[in-house]
Design a protein around this motif. Structure first.
Motif, short mmCIF file in Angstrom:
data_model
loop_
_atom_site.label_atom_id
_atom_site.label_comp_id
_atom_site.label_asym_id
_atom_site.label_seq_id
_atom_site.Cartn_x
_atom_site.Cartn_y
_atom_site.Cartn_z
N LEU A 168 38.14 12.17 43.15
CA LEU A 168 38.27 13.46 42.49
C LEU A 168 37.47 13.57 41.19
O LEU A 168 37.67 14.51 40.42
N THR A 169 36.56 12.64 40.93
CA THR A 169 35.78 12.72 39.70
C THR A 169 34.90 13.97 39.68
O THR A 169 34.84 14.70 38.69
N THR A 171 35.43 16.67 41.40
CA THR A 171 36.34 17.81 41.33
C THR A 171 36.74 18.10 39.89
O THR A 171 36.72 19.26 39.45
N LEU A 172 37.06 17.06 39.14
CA LEU A 172 37.46 17.23 37.74
C LEU A 172 36.29 17.75 36.91
O LEU A 172 36.45 18.66 36.08
N VAL A 189 43.30 22.69 41.66
CA VAL A 189 42.77 21.41 41.17
C VAL A 189 43.82 20.65 40.35
O VAL A 189 44.01 19.45 40.57
N ARG A 192 46.18 18.89 42.67
CA ARG A 192 45.62 17.70 43.32
C ARG A 192 45.53 16.53 42.35
O ARG A 192 45.85 15.39 42.71
N LEU A 193 45.10 16.80 41.13
CA LEU A 193 45.03 15.73 40.14
C LEU A 193 46.42 15.18 39.84
O LEU A 193 46.62 13.96 39.72
#
Length: 245
Positions: A168-169, A171-172, A189, A192-193
């Motif tokens: 998820l890098t 995505t962040l 988001v 999910r994180l």
């Protein structure tokens, strides 16, 4: 939703509808499962990640630089396992077209395969009391990475109806750079994180309280995600109600 790099995919002319709430929740559950698998992989197996290959490449380089054969073996097992898992999924799904309203039957079958693999890992894990060693440890490391490779590739094959669940890098970074909550997909988001953190935390707690049962958690989460994702398919059956946005 998002592509495999965490970026937004513009809607195509044939697919204007947004994925259903149940699919977004299924993605969140898969993220939680990956957090649990990463906890087992990094803290209780060979100190490498099951689904974050960028970090494993760095760990491989560090182990090679220090001359640590064990670290090199662990990183290679994770890299190969993830690659094999992704390749296995790529073959049956190579001609699949992503559908926004639901996940294809082939994607669902791949996730079922992941659940079966994780269940086998959980069985071996319980049999050794949550303390694998030697060859068993290496086999479980390979299996965990294989499962994450299957999951990651399945989400890529699902297209706009899914999102990254193992890494998820990107995505962040996209979430920070392109704005907070500016689209419906980006509003998910944080969920999910948070699921990644929650899955890892819950698994860590199990490893401390009941180590032999810790590997059951990711199995349960993936099974719940599959059940959730089946709901739109049930409503698409003849006589059913078609999914709405």
């Amino acid at each position: 939703m998002s592509d495999e790099r965490g970026g937004e995919v513009p809607p195509g002319p044939a697919h204007q509808a947004e994925p259903e709430l149940v699919l977004r929740l299924a993605v969140v559950l898969l993220v939680a499962a990956s957090g649990a698998v990463e906890t087992i992989s990094f803290t209780a197996l060979d100190h490498v990640f099951a689904g974050v290959m960028t970090s494993n490449l760095a760990l491989l380089g560090m182990a090679a630089g220090r001359g640590q054969d064990t670290g090199v073996t662990a990183a290679v097992l994770a890299l190969v396992g993830f690659g094999v898992g992704a390749a296995v999924v790529a073959w049956p799904t190579r001609r699949s077209t992503g559908v926004v309203a639901h996940w294809s039957a082939r994607v669902m079958l791949c996730l079922v395969g992941e659940a079966v693999l994780l269940a086998a890992i959980a069985g071996v894990w319980a049999a050794v009391g949550g303390a694998p060693a030697g060859t068993t440890r290496h086999v479980l490391q390979f299996g965990a990475a294989l499962a994450m490779g299957v999951q990651a590739a399945a989400m890529v094959a699902a297209g706009r109806a899914a999102a990254p669940t193992t890494y998820l890098t990107g995505t962040l970074a996209t979430y920070i750079v392109k704005g907070l909550g500016t689209t419906r997909s980006r509003r998910w988001v944080p969920a999910r994180l948070g699921a990644l953190v929650a899955g890892a935390a819950a698994c860590m707690a199990l490893l401390r309280a009941a180590p032999a049962w810790a590997a059951v958690l990711p199995v349960a989460l993936v099974v719940c995600a599959i059940v959730m994702a089946c709901l739109p398919l049930v409503r698409l059956r003849p006589g059913g109600v078609r999914p709405t946005a």
